[in-house]
Design a protein around this motif. Structure first.
Motif, mmCIF file in Angstrom:
data_model
loop_
_atom_site.group_PDB
_atom_site.id
_atom_site.type_symbol
_atom_site.label_atom_id
_atom_site.label_comp_id
_atom_site.label_asym_id
_atom_site.label_seq_id
_atom_site.Cartn_x
_atom_site.Cartn_y
_atom_site.Cartn_z
ATOM 1 N N LEU A 1 -13.515 1.955 11.783
ATOM 2 C CA LEU A 1 -12.121 1.707 12.099
ATOM 3 C C LEU A 1 -12.035 0.818 13.329
ATOM 4 C CD1 LEU A 1 -10.647 5.274 11.595
ATOM 5 C CD2 LEU A 1 -10.597 3.368 10.010
ATOM 6 N N VAL A 2 -11.170 -0.177 13.287
ATOM 7 C CA VAL A 2 -10.968 -1.071 14.413
ATOM 8 C C VAL A 2 -9.498 -1.047 14.771
ATOM 9 C CG1 VAL A 2 -11.082 -3.452 15.204
ATOM 10 C CG2 VAL A 2 -12.881 -2.555 13.739
ATOM 11 N N GLU A 3 -9.201 -0.834 16.029
ATOM 12 C CA GLU A 3 -7.818 -0.785 16.469
ATOM 13 C C GLU A 3 -7.367 -2.182 16.856
ATOM 14 O OE1 GLU A 3 -5.156 1.361 19.875
ATOM 15 O OE2 GLU A 3 -7.027 2.296 19.260
ATOM 16 N N ARG A 4 -6.245 -2.620 16.282
ATOM 17 C CA ARG A 4 -5.650 -3.917 16.610
ATOM 18 C C ARG A 4 -4.254 -3.628 17.135
ATOM 19 N NH1 ARG A 4 -5.734 -7.871 11.768
ATOM 20 N NH2 ARG A 4 -4.716 -9.117 13.340
ATOM 21 N N GLY A 5 -4.114 -3.544 18.449
ATOM 22 C CA GLY A 5 -2.836 -3.147 19.008
ATOM 23 C C GLY A 5 -2.608 -1.686 18.672
ATOM 24 N N ILE A 6 -1.562 -1.412 17.947
ATOM 25 C CA ILE A 6 -1.252 -0.046 17.528
ATOM 26 C C ILE A 6 -1.858 0.235 16.158
ATOM 27 C CG2 ILE A 6 0.636 1.553 17.036
ATOM 28 C CD1 ILE A 6 2.370 -0.098 18.895
ATOM 29 N N GLU A 7 -2.136 -0.801 15.394
ATOM 30 C CA GLU A 7 -2.621 -0.654 14.027
ATOM 31 C C GLU A 7 -4.105 -0.311 14.004
ATOM 32 O OE1 GLU A 7 -1.756 -4.267 11.890
ATOM 33 O OE2 GLU A 7 -0.164 -4.661 13.323
ATOM 34 N N VAL A 8 -4.512 0.427 12.998
ATOM 35 C CA VAL A 8 -5.922 0.731 12.787
ATOM 36 C C VAL A 8 -6.287 0.239 11.397
ATOM 37 C CG1 VAL A 8 -7.648 2.547 12.589
ATOM 38 C CG2 VAL A 8 -5.839 2.746 14.294
ATOM 39 N N LEU A 9 -7.324 -0.593 11.324
ATOM 40 C CA LEU A 9 -7.772 -1.138 10.047
ATOM 41 C C LEU A 9 -9.135 -0.561 9.684
ATOM 42 C CD1 LEU A 9 -7.003 -4.951 10.403
ATOM 43 C CD2 LEU A 9 -5.705 -3.253 9.150
ATOM 44 N N ASN A 10 -9.313 -0.232 8.440
ATOM 45 C CA ASN A 10 -10.619 0.142 7.932
ATOM 46 C C ASN A 10 -11.307 -1.156 7.541
ATOM 47 O OD1 ASN A 10 -12.837 0.913 6.403
ATOM 48 N ND2 ASN A 10 -11.828 2.788 5.761
ATOM 49 N N VAL A 11 -12.200 -1.624 8.395
ATOM 50 C CA VAL A 11 -12.832 -2.930 8.219
ATOM 51 C C VAL A 11 -13.641 -2.998 6.932
ATOM 52 C CG1 VAL A 11 -14.449 -4.569 9.260
ATOM 53 C CG2 VAL A 11 -12.855 -3.333 10.701
ATOM 54 N N GLU A 12 -14.244 -1.900 6.533
ATOM 55 C CA GLU A 12 -15.066 -1.911 5.326
ATOM 56 C C GLU A 12 -14.224 -2.183 4.084
ATOM 57 O OE1 GLU A 12 -17.391 1.669 5.129
ATOM 58 O OE2 GLU A 12 -18.063 1.404 7.191
ATOM 59 N N VAL A 13 -13.087 -1.527 3.956
ATOM 60 C CA VAL A 13 -12.222 -1.726 2.785
ATOM 61 C C VAL A 13 -11.685 -3.149 2.767
ATOM 62 C CG1 VAL A 13 -10.062 -1.033 1.673
ATOM 63 C CG2 VAL A 13 -11.603 0.700 2.577
ATOM 64 N N LEU B 1 -5.305 1.201 -0.465
ATOM 65 C CA LEU B 1 -6.588 1.531 0.147
ATOM 66 C C LEU B 1 -7.781 1.338 -0.785
ATOM 67 C CD1 LEU B 1 -5.460 4.778 2.002
ATOM 68 C CD2 LEU B 1 -5.499 2.426 2.860
ATOM 69 N N ASN B 2 -7.531 1.142 -2.074
ATOM 70 C CA ASN B 2 -8.612 0.933 -3.035
ATOM 71 C C ASN B 2 -9.047 -0.525 -2.978
ATOM 72 O OD1 ASN B 2 -9.572 -0.002 -5.791
ATOM 73 N ND2 ASN B 2 -9.667 2.226 -6.017
ATOM 74 N N ARG B 3 -10.320 -0.758 -2.657
ATOM 75 C CA ARG B 3 -10.804 -2.126 -2.428
ATOM 76 C C ARG B 3 -10.693 -3.030 -3.653
ATOM 77 N NH1 ARG B 3 -15.638 -0.488 0.477
ATOM 78 N NH2 ARG B 3 -14.696 1.525 0.410
ATOM 79 N N LEU B 4 -10.931 -2.502 -4.837
ATOM 80 C CA LEU B 4 -10.851 -3.335 -6.034
ATOM 81 C C LEU B 4 -9.399 -3.671 -6.379
ATOM 82 C CD1 LEU B 4 -12.417 -4.748 -8.214
ATOM 83 C CD2 LEU B 4 -12.430 -2.644 -9.526
ATOM 84 N N ARG B 5 -8.525 -2.688 -6.302
ATOM 85 C CA ARG B 5 -7.101 -2.925 -6.548
ATOM 86 C C ARG B 5 -6.535 -3.870 -5.488
ATOM 87 N NH1 ARG B 5 -4.683 2.188 -6.290
ATOM 88 N NH2 ARG B 5 -6.122 2.720 -7.938
ATOM 89 N N LEU B 6 -6.974 -3.707 -4.257
ATOM 90 C CA LEU B 6 -6.555 -4.568 -3.163
ATOM 91 C C LEU B 6 -6.981 -6.014 -3.423
ATOM 92 C CD1 LEU B 6 -5.287 -4.555 -0.317
ATOM 93 C CD2 LEU B 6 -7.519 -3.976 0.590
ATOM 94 N N ALA B 7 -8.214 -6.205 -3.866
ATOM 95 C CA ALA B 7 -8.706 -7.555 -4.179
ATOM 96 C C ALA B 7 -7.929 -8.165 -5.341
ATOM 97 C CB ALA B 7 -10.201 -7.500 -4.515
#
Length: 76
Positions: free
Chosen positions: A2-14, A55-61
């Motif tokens: 997880l990487v915090e960008r300001g207030i947001e948190v992103l799951n970098v792997e997904v 959050l699903n990587r394939l659906r996201l792609a």
């Protein structure tokens, strides 16, 4: 990871996996150039979709590919 960008948190792997899937497809289809540079427009689409709850990587792609191609057709 997880990487915090300001207030947001992103799951970098997904996000990273979704970008790799989408960019690979778009490079092979000729929609983006075959370079090592990150396509900022595609990455922005993926991050926005992720922030909206996908959050699903394939659906996201797949959603990112569809949106990228739709925007490209409108511009062209």
């Amino acid at each position: 990871m997880l990487v915090e960008r300001g207030i947001e948190v992103l799951n970098v792997e997904v996000v990273g996996d979704a970008y790799a899937i989408a960019s690979n497809y778009l490079r092979k289809s000729g929609a983006i150039p075959d370079t090592f540079a990150t396509n900022e427009r595609l990455l922005g689409i993926i991050v926005k979709l992720f922030q909206r709850g996908e959050l699903n990587r394939l659906r996201l792609a797949n959603k990112a590919i569809a949106k990228f191609e739709a925007e490209t057709l409108v511009v062209a």
